[in-house]
Design an enzyme around this catalytic site. Structure first.
Site, mmCIF file in Angstrom:
data_model
loop_
_atom_site.group_PDB
_atom_site.id
_atom_site.type_symbol
_atom_site.label_atom_id
_atom_site.label_comp_id
_atom_site.label_asym_id
_atom_site.label_seq_id
_atom_site.Cartn_x
_atom_site.Cartn_y
_atom_site.Cartn_z
ATOM 1 C CD GLU A 193 -2.879 1.429 2.019
ATOM 2 O OE1 GLU A 193 -2.803 2.392 2.582
ATOM 3 O OE2 GLU A 193 -3.062 0.189 3.140
ATOM 4 N NE ARG A 237 -9.701 -0.011 9.439
ATOM 5 C CZ ARG A 237 -10.971 0.636 9.238
ATOM 6 N NH1 ARG A 237 -11.621 -0.664 9.739
ATOM 7 N NH2 ARG A 237 -11.422 0.361 8.290
ATOM 8 C CD GLU A 257 -8.405 -4.377 5.865
ATOM 9 O OE1 GLU A 257 -7.743 -4.064 6.100
ATOM 10 O OE2 GLU A 257 -9.611 -3.659 5.435
#
Length: 1331
Positions: free
Chosen positions: A804, A882, A1263
């Site tokens: 990423e 998160r 995920e």
């Protein structure tokens, strides 16, 4: 001697003659670079992943037959292939000719996701079938021991190939078996099949390519000595023993190489140079095997596979008492490396490598094998004993001597032998400790006459416990002997607390545990053989399982999903289990990855120059020696960056090349550009850098002590924490460390940059999840606007978050090199470089205080979270955000507070990884929940369910939950897993077994879907319809194995009402869809699917008049009519997720678009003596809405689960106290293999659960399932609780993650662990540390 420098071999039926071959050239490089056969992949370069597997066929003049073996092309020297036939994946079938059944079955059974490992797996199974067209399932599993896959979770691969097995272990759900496994899982509604085996082409052995007749004729002619002289190495392949001994006398330092499985790795990974290599593989005396009066004699060049076959035959034919040592050798060979290594590795090489952790040397030492050594004019026989190994990797052999043969002895009546091994992973792994143990009794008694105990992993050499053995002679084999033996071994087998390899306490405990197992095993055999002659000490029945060898049960699996509704249009394939659209190309090797692109004209190769210090000022850089290396074009540093050298993600806190200071081992300082990858890498190692060392901060504890953080701490609070604790009946406090994880995508980071020669334009082919970010950062580095840079991505060989942001680390360097040299530049990192520089999942430390009521209801949670971010911020802020949003897991917590710290350390920057901080936070939640359950004394599932969220509940971020399916998943999982009856069965098993314990755990998950940063929740798509009616689809997501392109074609097909055969996705590129978000956060199907739907609706509205004018027309007619009427047949679609409005200051608003839910239940069995564990069964119920593609979604669930299993129970990154990463390849870093999947693995997609907030009522799946593998961790912990209870140890205890064998064994406290207390912290410098 007649010499030849001509190499003759065949590749896929074509004859090749090469002269003056470079001995350093391996088969893989030759296939890819010289022949352009890129189906064979480079995954690790050390024979540990199987991506490069090919079949080598040759006429074996000793066995008088043609043999086919699977080999690792990355280790096979081209020189070694004289008179062989090589078959690659391209040679067995293709999309343009015909598919081989192996290729067809792995593709159609959904066994290929990213596809990078697929050709290697295909060739392993193809080779098996060439040798045995009707294998049993166990042989198929064994043949895959040397092949790794990071995407699929293996189940689909095994199930596809099980169709070759005879007899098939599964009835295929055709009702032919009353005890069908599908009917045992509570599946009341039958699902359709994921694939239909009856449609597969049968395997026809008569259609395989024949062995080249020319090679058979060549074998009748006299062999010539082969002589190849390269730049640094000379390779000589003699034909006679006399010639070999003469050469060894002339070149006493020369290495003898048969399989190159050790020397090849030393030369590649450890920079060792051996100027002369002698290849004795074809010398008759070194290949002989025969039974003698005293044992079986093997020539030193016999391969381990051949030895295994020969010994099996002997075990079958000879009386059992004579074959004790043979059975021990076979047991060690079961777990010795992978099939590809065993096929070429020679027994002599294994002995002479003198590795202190060799699996076979302890057996040979304990059994006293005889070795015949030869030199020019002399032979001598030595016994393998405690004097054979004279030091680390040294033996008694003189420089001019060779090992000619080994004789493995028979055993006699009253003589017993066992071998044991414990490793991080059962298959294809080096030992932590191994041993060979032999005892012989005085005739007709249980009095010890001879005893041999040999250990590997307990010192710098394979060691004999000589003192212990001598002290026990003349003693009776009873409890007193056991006690004395353990005390003696503790004294004799000492290890420094700083010993290389670490795990010192565990290794010492293992040395005792193995003896205890041997003791029980011998008692058992004495009872069987001599019960009528004398009284043998009885073994308690609950101890018997300690002596059982590991047995694999055949795998079974069930996949349940909802059928498409009756009446759905035949062209509407949404909801159908379509195979991945590239799977067949992946299985034939035709799918192109970044480094498979053909070489461009004037192309150069780049190699990175990286720091060897964790924190230091750069005093000087001297590249003068590097620039003298042949083929080197230039050396680049920060001063060569034309634009800005500053780079980064959220903030620009990184550099393209280091300036003045390095902040981690692996920090990129510069780059060498050369004509070949080999020259570039050699020159990179020749760059001399001097440093002024600074004090590094490595661990979370270091960062806390020095207050080294990226920014101030962040706090999230909801409810009244003080009031909550006041209402609590009880409180638990504790902490948990959760280690990091390496992405281990099979395709390493790769970039090819091509300058276009005008206006600063450059085109980049990159293996990245973030093409737009690569475009932006390369533009900044080159000092040009982004519109001059095009980034193109065809597919990735896996990503998982590791591509990423960290792809830019390589891409910017390669782009600078291409700009400087004005020609194409390529770099694909070696596995060890990739693991060193690219970072991984963040290690976490969590501290908790939890208040709860007597019934288990949670009333207050107070947390401190620390993550090790490394030397730059990267995405750590978002990762920690998160984590904060998921610290509740799936539990309603009325009062909660968390303070989190992002630790700044001198490690390579950690980054995104599937789950993105959520798995660590949810793991901590289950850790304190586990403590609460233990304190309450209530059933775990009762307390967990009591706290689960319900419809309409408000989360700790003040988001109201809608369509909450967690309790639905929970109840279905309890039922389908038969949880309650199995809970009783586990408890009963534990009552009956002392040294094996089982554990059962059920774990929920709730995962928020959307990017944390609101602006990233957008996507674009571009749809072109051509005049022939075909559709070209482009969107912002990249295909990395997750089936995104397949799902997007399904979405477009449904939206346009046309078959998928008319739709094509070519690639992802920044010049078609701009400003794309990374393919991450599990939202790519949601975002890109809606953008595609938007574009399709625009096109349909334009086509509507033509459909009305010709309602019975065809799609092609409507398109042509629109074109003739000058209507645009191209449309850009766009989508943004609505109503995302979370305010972190107020802690309110919608943080996520929706939540995905799931529940996993797992049962394991641990060996309390070794810390080994076996995954017996897992049942998963996953809420994916209405699945766009059940095959893809089930594949994602299984793949995520297995990656999570690795994270929580196997994979451990190990660092030195100085911040050096030890685990830089599959040799030391162990991801799950095919044998690690649960024996019974059932996945059910929740039915009747449409999600109105995503495309066609689907849900994200990438995920969310990963955390369900925590059920394996807590099942292990449950088993440890039972083991501790057997030792009368109760109360809470800390088990950090991952639950590796050493952590499991050390937690199972017993008399043996008490004998090996750990050294006091602070009194020594450990070999490795938890970061």
């Amino acid at each position: 001697m007649k010499e030849s420098n001509e190499l003759v071999f065949f590749v896929n039926g074509h004859k090749i003659v090469e002269k003056n071959v470079d001995p350093e050239l391996n088969l893989l490089t030759y296939l890819r670079k010289k022949l352009g056969l890129t189906g064979t992949k480079l995954g690790c370069g050390e024979g540990g992943c199987g991506s490069c597997t090919v079949m080598v066929s040759k006429y074996n003049s000793f066995q008088k037959k043609i043999i086919h073996i699977a080999v690792n092309a990355c280790l096979a020297p081209l020189c070694s292939l004289h008179r062989t036939a090589v078959t690659t994946v391209e040679g067995i079938g293709s999309t343009t000719t015909r598919l081989h059944p192996v290729q067809e079955r792995i593709a159609k059974a959904h066994g290929s996701q990213c596809g990078f490992c697929t050709p290697g797996i295909v060739m392993s199974v193809y080779t098996l079938l060439r040798n045995n067209p009707e294998p049993i399932m166990e042989e198929i599993e064994d043949t895959l021991q040397g092949n790794l896959c990071r995407c699929t979770g293996y189940r689909a691969i095994l199930e596809g190939f099980s169709t070759f097995a005879k007899p098939s272990s599964c009835c295929g759900w055709n009702g032919s078996k009353n005890d069908c496994c599908k009917g045992q899982t509570g599946a009341s509604q039958l699902s359709p099949r994921l694939f239909e085996p009856s449609e597969f082409k049968p395997l026809d052995p008569t259609q395989e390519p024949i062995f080249p007749p020319e090679l058979l004729l060549l074998h009748e002619s006299q062999q010539q000595t082969l002589f190849f002289k390269g730049e640094h190495v000379t390779w000589i392949q003699p034909t006679t023993l006399k010639e070999l001994l003469t050469l060894k006398s002339k070149y006493p330092e020369a290495k003898l190489v048969v399989g190159n499985t050790e020397v090849g790795i030393e030369m590649k990974m450890k920079n060792m140079l051996y100027p002369v290599i002698l290849a004795p593989a074809h010398i008759p005396q070194l290949n002989m095997s025969q039974r003698t009066e005293t044992g079986i004699l093997f020539g030193a060049a016999c391969t381990l596979t051949y030895i295994g076959t020969f010994l099996k035959q002997a075990v079958d034919e000879l009386p059992s008492y004579r074959t004790e040592v043979f059975k021990a050798v076979l047991e060690q060979l079961r777990w010795f490396a992978g099939q590809q290594i065993r096929n070429v590795a020679a027994i002599g090489g294994n002995i002479m490598t003198a590795s202190p952790i060799s699996d076979l040397n302890p057996v040979f030492l304990a059994s006293g094998c005889l070795l015949t050594l030869a030199s020019e004019g002399n032979t001598r026989v030595v016994r393998m004993d405690g004097c054979f190994f004279t030091g680390y990797r040294k033996t008694v052999l003189k420089p001019q001597e060779i090992l000619l043969s080994i004789e493995i002895p028979y055993t006699k009546k009253g003589e017993y032998f066992s071998a044991f091994k414990q490793a991080q992973r059962r298959e294809d792994d080096i030992a932590i400790v191994n041993c060979g143990m032999r005892v012989a009794f005085k005739e007709g008694t249980d009095v010890v006459e001879e005893l041999g105990l040999s250990y590997g992993g307990m010192g710098p050499t394979t060691m004999s416990a000589k003192k212990t053995s001598e002290q026990l002679l003349g003693k009776k084999w009873n409890k007193e002997l056991l006690q004395e033996a353990c005390l003696l071994l503790v004294d004799e087998l000492t290890l420094s607390p700083s010993a290389p390899g670490g795990m010192v306490q565990f290794r010492r405990i293992l040395s005792l545990s193995f003896f205890f197992k041997f003791y029980l095993s011998v008692l058992q055999k004495l009872e069987q053989d001599f019960k009528s002659d004398f009284q043998v000490e009885s073994i308690p029945p609950e101890y018997l399982s300690a002596t059982e060898l590991f047995q694999k049960d055949p795998p079974s699996a069930v996949q349940l999903f909802q059928q498409v509704p009756p009446g759905q249009s035949p062209t509407d394939v949404v909801g159908h289990p379509l195979a991945h659209l590239s799977s067949i190309k992946q299985a034939t090797g035709e799918a192109i990855y970044c480094d498979d692109l053909p070489c461009f004209e004037r192309e150069l190769y780049l190699a990175l120059v990286t720091s060897t210090e964790a924190h230091a000022k750069i005093s000087s850089i001297d590249a003068s020696e590097a620039l003298k290396v042949a083929g080197v074009a230039c050396f680049l540093t920060a001063k060569d960056v034309p634009g800005t050298n500053k780079t980064g993600q959220i903030i620009m806190d990184e550099t393209v090349f280091a300036e003045g200071e390095v902040t981690c081992v692996g920090h990129v300082i510069g780059a060498i550009v050369a004509d070949t990858a080999a020259h570039a890498q050699k020159a990179a190692k020749a760059v001399k850098i001097t440093y002024e060392k600074l004090k590094p901060i490595i661990t979370i504890q270091d960062a806390i002590a020095h207050e080294s953080f990226h920014g101030p701490p962040r706090k999230l609070e909801n409810g009244n924490i003080d009031l909550g604790f006041a209402q609590a009946d009880d409180i638990v406090e504790g902490e948990m460390y959760i280690g990091g994880q390496e992405h281990f995508y099979l395709e390493t980071q790769c970039t090819v940059a091509i300058p276009r020669g005008e206006d600063g334009e450059m085109e980049l082919f990159v293996s990245t999840q973030s093409p737009s970010q690569i475009q932006s950062l390369v533009a900044k580095a080159l000092g040009v606007p982004a519109n001059r840079i095009v980034c193109r991505v065809k597919r990735l060989g896996g990503g998982f978050g590791g591509k990423e942001t960290r792809s830019s680390l390589l891409s910017t360097a390669v782009a600078v090199a291409a700009h400087r040299m004005k020609c194409p530049v390529r770099c694909a990192l070696n596995r060890d470089e990739d693991m060193l520089v690219s970072g991984g999942r963040h290690p976490f430390l969590g501290r908790y205080k939890v208040g709860f009521q007597k019934n288990g209801k949670i009333v207050a949670v107070d947390l401190k979270l620390y993550c090790n971010a490394g030397d730059s911020l990267d995405l750590s802020t978002a990762v920690m955000t998160r984590a904060l949003f998921h610290m509740d897991n799936a539990y309603k917590i009325p009062n909660i507070r968390a303070i989190c710290y992002i630790c700044k350390t001198n490690l390579p920057s950690n980054t995104a990884f599937r789950g993105f901080g959520a798995p660590q936070a949810m793991m901590l939640a289950e850790c304190w929940m586990n403590d609460v359950v233990a304190k309450c004394g209530l059933p775990s599932e009762q307390v967990q369910k009591l706290n689960l969220y319900q419809e309409g509940d408000i989360t700790h971020t003040n988001q109201k939950l809608e369509e909450v399916n967690i309790r639905k998943c929970w109840d279905e999982c309890l039922e389908s897993s038969s949880y309650h009856s199995r809970r009783k069965a586990v408890d009963e098993f534990n009552r009956q077994h002392r040294w094996k314990k089982r554990g059962l755990a059920i774990i929920p998950t709730k995962f928020g879907i959307s990017f944390n940063a609101t602006f990233m929740n957008q996507a674009g798509a571009l749809v072109h319809i051509y005049t022939d009616g075909s559709v070209l689809l482009t969107h912002g997501g990249t295909e990395m194995g997750q089936g995104l392109h397949t799902k997007m074609v399904q979405v477009a097909s449904k939206a346009l009402g046309i078959p998928i055969s008319k739709i094509h996705i070519s690639e992802t590129s920044t010049n078609t869809v701009p400003n794309t978000s990374p393919t991450a956060a599990s939202v790519s199907s949601d975002l890109n699917g809606m953008a595609i739907h938007d574009a399709c609706q625009i096109l349909l509205s334009r086509l509507e008049p033509f459909k009305l004018a010709n309602p019975k027309g065809t799609w092609e007619q409507w398109i042509f009519a629109a074109y003739m009427d000058r209507v645009s047949l191209s449309a850009a679609g766009f989508y943004k997720i609505p109503d995302l409005n979370y305010d972190p200051e107020k802690n309110e608003g919608r943080a996520f678009n929706y939540y995905s839910y799931g529940v996993g239940c797992s049962e394991v069995e641990i060996d309390c003596l070794t810390g080994d564990h076996k995954n017996l069964r897992t049942d998963i119920v996953m809420d994916v809405g209405l699945s766009l593609n059940p095959a893809v979604d089930i594949g994602q669930v299984e793949g995520a689960f297995m990656q999570g299993l690795g994270y929580f129970a196997m994979e451990e990154l190990r660092y030195s106290p100085e911040g050096v990463l030890y685990t830089r390849g599959p040799g030391m870093y162990k991801i799950p293999s095919a044998s690690d999947i649960p024996t019974q693995f059932n996945v059910s997609l929740l039915r009747e659960s449409p999600n109105r907030k995503a495309i066609y009522s689907s849900k994200a799946v990438g995920e969310p399932p990963l955390f369900l593998a925590a059920s394996i961790f807590f099942a292990i912990k449950d088993a440890i609780v039972a083991a501790r209870a057997a030792s009368r140890k109760t109360g809470l205890f800390c088990l950090n993650s991952p639950a590796t064998p050493d952590r499991i064994r050390n937690a199972c406290i017993d008399d043996l662990t008490e004998m090996c207390p750990p050294a006091d912290p602070g009194t020594f410098i450990p070999w490795n540390i938890e970061v």
